[in-house]
Write a protein that holds these residues in place. Structure first.
Motif, PDB file in Angstrom:
ATOM      1  N   GLN A 123      -5.952  11.784 -14.250  1.00 31.23           N
ATOM      2  CA  GLN A 123      -4.698  11.597 -13.973  1.00 31.23           C
ATOM      3  C   GLN A 123      -4.599  11.184 -12.522  1.00 31.23           C
ATOM      4  OE1 GLN A 123      -1.963  12.186 -15.730  1.00 31.23           O
ATOM      5  NE2 GLN A 123      -2.966  12.996 -17.422  1.00 31.23           N
ATOM      6  N   PRO A 124      -3.515  10.229 -12.293  1.00 28.80           N
ATOM      7  CA  PRO A 124      -3.651   9.801 -10.774  1.00 28.80           C
ATOM      8  C   PRO A 124      -3.079  10.891  -9.797  1.00 28.80           C
ATOM      9  CG  PRO A 124      -1.498   9.263 -11.859  1.00 28.80           C
ATOM     10  CD  PRO A 124      -2.458   9.711 -13.001  1.00 28.80           C
ATOM     11  N   CYS A 125      -3.325  10.294  -8.387  1.00 29.28           N
ATOM     12  CA  CYS A 125      -2.963  11.683  -7.407  1.00 29.28           C
ATOM     13  C   CYS A 125      -1.519  11.869  -7.360  1.00 29.28           C
ATOM     14  CB  CYS A 125      -3.464  10.919  -6.119  1.00 29.28           C
ATOM     15  SG  CYS A 125      -5.281  10.741  -5.996  1.00 29.28           S
ATOM     16  N   LEU A 126      -1.044  12.917  -6.885  1.00 29.14           N
ATOM     17  CA  LEU A 126       0.469  13.342  -6.635  1.00 29.14           C
ATOM     18  C   LEU A 126       0.963  12.259  -5.677  1.00 29.14           C
ATOM     19  CD1 LEU A 126       0.352  17.076  -6.397  1.00 29.14           C
ATOM     20  CD2 LEU A 126       1.070  15.571  -8.456  1.00 29.14           C
ATOM     21  N   PRO A 127       2.076  11.899  -5.711  1.00 35.60           N
ATOM     22  CA  PRO A 127       2.750  10.964  -4.804  1.00 35.60           C
ATOM     23  C   PRO A 127       2.422  11.285  -2.953  1.00 35.60           C
ATOM     24  CG  PRO A 127       4.240  11.474  -6.413  1.00 35.60           C
ATOM     25  CD  PRO A 127       3.053  12.292  -6.595  1.00 35.60           C
ATOM     26  N   ALA A 128       1.975  10.411  -2.338  1.00 31.70           N
ATOM     27  CA  ALA A 128       1.474  10.636  -1.085  1.00 31.70           C
ATOM     28  C   ALA A 128       2.377   9.874  -0.018  1.00 31.70           C
ATOM     29  CB  ALA A 128       0.175  10.414  -0.742  1.00 31.70           C
ATOM     30  N   SER A 129       2.420  10.201   1.194  1.00 31.68           N
ATOM     31  CA  SER A 129       3.521   9.487   2.057  1.00 31.68           C
ATOM     32  C   SER A 129       2.273   8.716   3.238  1.00 31.68           C
ATOM     33  CB  SER A 129       4.205  10.623   2.888  1.00 31.68           C
ATOM     34  OG  SER A 129       4.876   9.693   4.089  1.00 31.68           O
ATOM     35  N   LEU A 130       2.615   7.342   3.256  1.00 34.23           N
ATOM     36  CA  LEU A 130       1.800   6.621   4.214  1.00 34.23           C
ATOM     37  C   LEU A 130       2.705   5.901   5.152  1.00 34.23           C
ATOM     38  CD1 LEU A 130      -1.274   5.359   4.416  1.00 34.23           C
ATOM     39  CD2 LEU A 130      -0.244   3.520   3.323  1.00 34.23           C
ATOM     40  N   ILE A 131       2.416   6.290   6.424  1.00 37.05           N
ATOM     41  CA  ILE A 131       3.247   5.645   7.649  1.00 37.05           C
ATOM     42  C   ILE A 131       1.892   4.539   8.241  1.00 37.05           C
ATOM     43  CG2 ILE A 131       4.300   6.242   9.727  1.00 37.05           C
ATOM     44  CD1 ILE A 131       5.299   8.817   8.499  1.00 37.05           C
ATOM     45  N   ALA A 186       0.934  -1.239  -0.050  1.00 35.42           N
ATOM     46  CA  ALA A 186       0.023  -0.049  -0.075  1.00 35.42           C
ATOM     47  C   ALA A 186       0.629   1.213  -0.056  1.00 35.42           C
ATOM     48  CB  ALA A 186      -0.902  -0.010   1.073  1.00 35.42           C
ATOM     49  N   SER A 187       1.872   1.184   0.872  1.00 31.06           N
ATOM     50  CA  SER A 187       2.804   2.603   1.002  1.00 31.06           C
ATOM     51  C   SER A 187       3.452   2.665  -0.586  1.00 31.06           C
ATOM     52  CB  SER A 187       4.039   1.957   1.949  1.00 31.06           C
ATOM     53  OG  SER A 187       4.911   3.210   2.130  1.00 31.06           O
ATOM     54  N   ILE A 188       3.819   1.747  -1.390  1.00 34.82           N
ATOM     55  CA  ILE A 188       4.544   2.031  -2.630  1.00 34.82           C
ATOM     56  C   ILE A 188       3.377   2.432  -3.580  1.00 34.82           C
ATOM     57  CG2 ILE A 188       5.417   0.961  -4.437  1.00 34.82           C
ATOM     58  CD1 ILE A 188       6.643  -1.213  -2.708  1.00 34.82           C
ATOM     59  N   GLN A 189       2.078   2.095  -3.351  1.00 35.55           N
ATOM     60  CA  GLN A 189       1.261   2.439  -4.335  1.00 35.55           C
ATOM     61  C   GLN A 189       0.817   3.776  -4.118  1.00 35.55           C
ATOM     62  OE1 GLN A 189      -1.521  -1.168  -3.407  1.00 35.55           O
ATOM     63  NE2 GLN A 189      -2.207  -0.649  -5.447  1.00 35.55           N
ATOM     64  N   PHE A 190       0.685   4.351  -2.670  1.00 31.92           N
ATOM     65  CA  PHE A 190       0.701   5.795  -2.574  1.00 31.92           C
ATOM     66  C   PHE A 190       1.829   6.813  -3.108  1.00 31.92           C
ATOM     67  CE2 PHE A 190      -2.802   4.372   0.441  1.00 31.92           C
ATOM     68  CZ  PHE A 190      -3.760   5.159   0.353  1.00 31.92           C
ATOM     69  N   GLN A 191       2.919   5.991  -2.800  1.00 31.34           N
ATOM     70  CA  GLN A 191       4.079   6.938  -3.465  1.00 31.34           C
ATOM     71  C   GLN A 191       4.060   6.879  -4.808  1.00 31.34           C
ATOM     72  OE1 GLN A 191       7.680   4.808  -1.848  1.00 31.34           O
ATOM     73  NE2 GLN A 191       7.170   5.321   0.271  1.00 31.34           N
ATOM     74  N   GLN A 192       3.411   6.088  -5.643  1.00 32.24           N
ATOM     75  CA  GLN A 192       3.494   5.968  -7.184  1.00 32.24           C
ATOM     76  C   GLN A 192       2.225   6.809  -7.605  1.00 32.24           C
ATOM     77  OE1 GLN A 192       3.264   1.815  -7.940  1.00 32.24           O
ATOM     78  NE2 GLN A 192       5.509   1.663  -8.018  1.00 32.24           N
ATOM     79  N   GLY A 193       1.423   7.089  -6.789  1.00 28.98           N
ATOM     80  CA  GLY A 193       0.145   7.841  -7.047  1.00 28.98           C
ATOM     81  C   GLY A 193      -1.027   7.027  -7.368  1.00 28.98           C
ATOM     82  N   ILE A 194      -2.064   7.200  -6.416  1.00 32.72           N
ATOM     83  CA  ILE A 194      -3.205   6.483  -6.517  1.00 32.72           C
ATOM     84  C   ILE A 194      -4.243   7.124  -7.708  1.00 32.72           C
ATOM     85  CG2 ILE A 194      -5.447   5.645  -5.460  1.00 32.72           C
ATOM     86  CD1 ILE A 194      -3.026   4.239  -4.423  1.00 32.72           C
ATOM     87  N   GLN A 195      -4.604   5.973  -8.525  1.00 34.61           N
ATOM     88  CA  GLN A 195      -5.623   6.376  -9.685  1.00 34.61           C
ATOM     89  C   GLN A 195      -7.077   6.476  -9.001  1.00 34.61           C
ATOM     90  OE1 GLN A 195      -5.020   7.504 -12.904  1.00 34.61           O
ATOM     91  NE2 GLN A 195      -7.105   8.075 -12.723  1.00 34.61           N
TER      92      GLN A 195
END
Length: 230
Positions: free
Chosen positions: A158-166, A143-152
């Motif tokens: 367009q996908p979302c901008l990269p996000a940080s998940l902790i 999940a963290s990698i998917q958020f970093q890559q940008g969720i569609q």
């Protein structure tokens, strides 16, 4: 600034009430009575109403810990506006810098400084916002990698901008995003087949929610907090 507008900002009078006191001859500049509502008040000029000097306070910057059941609107609709929680004068001049859904809690910034608010709300500024998210189901390992890559998101080109998940636990995370799409956080997790059960905003830019504020409580921002939004 026009005299009637100046009086409105310096008192609790409405525009029509300001025009009335001007026409009644109750307003002076210390030398002359002014009856023209469009009179231009200069920077170094002191205006008097009923012989009392008026002054305009500077912009207001407010931090509110928003509870559920309130909307981030300047007027009441099906639910009450968050402005009802503020014990301040001239609430109608305030607006919300970055909205939250009715069922979302946490940091809400309120101001009457349009340029300052723009630094938070403009998509070009990419102002980061951190949320504490409670989920119905456990997240997948990637999940963290998917958020970093940008969720569609569904219905978005367009996908979302990269996000940080902790990860805090299997179903609790801290998510930092730099956009403000409609219901974005909930839609991002929905795109991964999950459901947000509780959402709480903790931080906007460098401004963190004061931990001493209970839900529904507020305070004015410090100068350092205000200046952190550039």
């Amino acid at each position: 600034m026009r005299l009637d507008k100046y009086i409105c900002q310096a008192t609790s009078l409405t525009r029509s009430q300001a025009k009335k006191v001007i026409s009644q001859g109750r307003v002076t500049n210390g030398t002359n009575t002014i009856r023209n509502t469009t009179y231009k008040v200069t920077t170094n000029e002191t205006i008097f109403l009923n012989d009392k000097a008026l002054s305009i306070r500077g912009p207001r910057y407010i931090m509110l810990n928003k509870p559920q059941g309130y909307i981030c609107s300047t007027v009441d609709e099906q639910l009450p506006s968050v402005l009802n929680l503020l014990d301040v004068e001239k609430r109608k001049q305030l607006f919300i810098a970055g909205r939250l859904d009715a069922d979302t809690t946490g940091l809400t910034l309120i101001t009457d400084d349009g340029q300052w608010s723009h630094q938070i709300t403009s998509p070009r500024k990419k102002c980061a916002k951190r949320y504490r998210v409670i989920l119905a189901d456990e997240l997948t390992e990637d999940a963290s990698i998917q958020f970093q890559q940008g969720i569609q998101l569904k219905s978005e080109n367009q996908p979302c901008l990269p996000a940080s998940l902790i990860n805090i636990s299997n179903t609790e995370v801290l998510l930092t995003i730099s956009e403000g799409k409609y219901h974005q956080v909930k839609r991002m997790f929905a795109a991964l087949g999950n459901h947000v059960t509780a959402l709480h905003r903790e931080k906007i830019g460098e401004i963190e929610l004061d931990p001493t504020l209970q839900l529904g409580e507020w305070r004015y921002l410090t100068d350092i907090e205000v200046q952190s939004i550039a």
